[in-house]
Design a protein around this motif. Structure first.
Motif, short mmCIF file in Angstrom:
data_model
loop_
_atom_site.label_atom_id
_atom_site.label_comp_id
_atom_site.label_asym_id
_atom_site.label_seq_id
_atom_site.Cartn_x
_atom_site.Cartn_y
_atom_site.Cartn_z
N ASP A 9 9.99 -19.09 -38.11
CA ASP A 9 8.88 -18.85 -38.84
C ASP A 9 7.72 -19.28 -38.35
N VAL A 10 6.73 -18.42 -38.44
CA VAL A 10 5.49 -18.50 -37.09
C VAL A 10 3.83 -17.61 -38.05
N THR A 11 2.88 -17.90 -37.26
CA THR A 11 1.95 -17.28 -37.60
C THR A 11 0.86 -17.25 -36.88
N ILE A 12 0.87 -16.22 -36.03
CA ILE A 12 0.17 -15.27 -35.12
C ILE A 12 -1.65 -15.14 -35.66
N CYS A 13 -2.01 -15.83 -34.91
CA CYS A 13 -3.79 -15.65 -35.26
C CYS A 13 -4.18 -15.02 -33.38
N VAL A 14 -4.33 -13.63 -34.59
CA VAL A 14 -4.92 -12.71 -32.93
C VAL A 14 -6.09 -13.18 -33.14
N VAL A 15 -7.04 -14.18 -32.19
CA VAL A 15 -8.76 -13.22 -32.14
C VAL A 15 -8.97 -12.25 -31.44
N CYS A 16 -9.96 -11.04 -32.38
CA CYS A 16 -10.34 -9.95 -32.10
C CYS A 16 -11.39 -9.95 -31.51
N GLY A 17 -12.42 -11.36 -32.15
CA GLY A 17 -13.82 -11.06 -31.57
C GLY A 17 -15.01 -10.09 -32.61
N ARG A 18 -15.79 -9.22 -32.06
CA ARG A 18 -15.90 -8.14 -32.81
C ARG A 18 -15.45 -6.97 -32.36
N ASN A 19 -14.43 -7.00 -32.57
CA ASN A 19 -13.68 -5.78 -31.95
C ASN A 19 -13.00 -5.40 -33.56
N GLU A 20 -13.93 -4.82 -34.86
CA GLU A 20 -13.42 -4.76 -36.42
C GLU A 20 -12.22 -3.32 -36.45
N LEU A 22 -9.90 -3.32 -34.43
CA LEU A 22 -8.35 -4.21 -34.26
C LEU A 22 -8.14 -4.97 -35.09
N LYS A 23 -9.46 -5.90 -35.70
CA LYS A 23 -9.21 -6.39 -36.87
C LYS A 23 -8.24 -5.85 -38.26
N ASN A 24 -8.79 -4.83 -38.41
CA ASN A 24 -8.23 -3.72 -39.58
C ASN A 24 -7.07 -3.66 -39.45
N ASP A 25 -6.62 -2.93 -37.80
CA ASP A 25 -5.23 -2.77 -37.05
C ASP A 25 -4.28 -3.52 -37.80
N LEU A 26 -4.79 -4.51 -37.39
CA LEU A 26 -3.74 -5.78 -38.10
C LEU A 26 -3.41 -6.30 -39.10
N VAL A 88 7.46 -13.90 -40.49
CA VAL A 88 6.16 -13.55 -39.52
C VAL A 88 4.91 -13.55 -39.97
N ASP A 89 3.93 -14.09 -40.43
CA ASP A 89 2.70 -13.20 -39.98
C ASP A 89 1.71 -13.23 -39.46
N VAL A 90 0.40 -12.23 -39.50
CA VAL A 90 0.00 -11.87 -38.14
C VAL A 90 -1.32 -11.94 -38.85
N VAL A 91 -2.82 -12.84 -38.11
CA VAL A 91 -3.65 -12.67 -38.86
C VAL A 91 -4.52 -12.48 -37.94
N GLY A 92 -5.57 -11.14 -38.34
CA GLY A 92 -6.30 -10.67 -37.47
C GLY A 92 -7.62 -11.74 -37.50
N LEU A 93 -8.23 -12.04 -36.61
CA LEU A 93 -9.63 -13.16 -36.97
C LEU A 93 -10.68 -12.67 -36.34
N GLY A 94 -11.45 -12.27 -36.97
CA GLY A 94 -12.87 -11.59 -35.90
C GLY A 94 -13.42 -12.95 -34.80
#
Length: 216
Positions: A9-20, A22-26, A88-94
């Motif tokens: 069980d994991v939570t994956i936080c992806v820091v996308c910065g200002r790449n909206e 990528l964030k929307n894709d995730l 598994v949770d993938v969280v896109g961070l702005g």
């Protein structure tokens, strides 16, 4: 897919910065359709070049853990053992301004070999998986992590997932890597640098008020 199959069980936080984009894709991607590909992973040219020109290798403790995990995998495949699927949770961070909070709360950092990122991770005792570097500029940063024993370097996504699943199932290894990171880290370095600059500036100001002959 590796984490799901291994029952992790994991939570994956992806820091996308200002790449909206990528964030929307995730946020909209159907993760249920993503499966681990078959066959042996392929090394990229840069991965091969790094290992040819650099002597740094992963620590013995990391290698020992990987060897144990490989033997366990082989045994489970032989016995046809199937794990309860992991969540598994993938969280896109702005764009975020509290990166330190995420680092303190994380178990592992996956990143390119940026010097600032490595320094920040080491300061809080965070193990690192490096996935890339700028040739001629950041290759030495990879050596710092490997020689320090608080991380590894790999460019292949399948091998990265395989090794991270090993780390996450070895709490003792995570603790050892965390301690190793803290030995390398200098959490008060920025404060000391600012203090040195301030003291030097004040000293120069005081000397300048006394006249040119007192300046060094």
């Amino acid at each position: 897919a590796r984490f799901v199959k291994q029952g992790i069980d994991v939570t994956i936080c992806v820091v996308c910065g200002r790449n909206e984009k990528l964030k929307n894709d995730l946020e909209t991607r159907d993760w249920g359709t993503i499966l681990e590909t078959d066959g042996a992973p392929k090394k990229r040219k840069r991965d091969v070049v790094y290992h040819i020109f650099h002597k740094a290798v992963r620590s013995k403790k990391i290698q020992a853990s990987l060897d144990r995990a490989a033997k366990l995998d082989a045994k489970e495949q032989e016995m046809h053992i199937v794990h309860e699927p992991g969540k598994v949770d993938v969280v896109g961070l702005g764009f975020i301004t509290n990166m330190a909070d995420y680092m303190v709360g994380a178990n592992i950092l996956v990143s390119k070999a940026g010097p600032g990122t490595i320094a920040e991770a080491a300061a809080v005792g965070l193990p690192i998986m490096l996935t890339s570097y700028l040739p001629g500029q950041e290759a030495g940063n990879v050596d710092v992590v490997l020689d320090g024993g608080f991380g590894d370097y790999c460019e292949d996504p399948i091998l990265i997932a395989k090794e991270l699943s090993c780390w996450l199932q070895d709490a003792e290894l995570i603790d050892v890597m965390s301690v190793a990171a803290k030995r390398v880290g200098h959490p008060h370095a920025a404060e000391h640098i600012v203090s040195e600059i301030a003291e030097t500036s004040l000293r120069w100001k005081e000397q300048s008020l006394l006249g040119p002959k007192y300046l060094p």
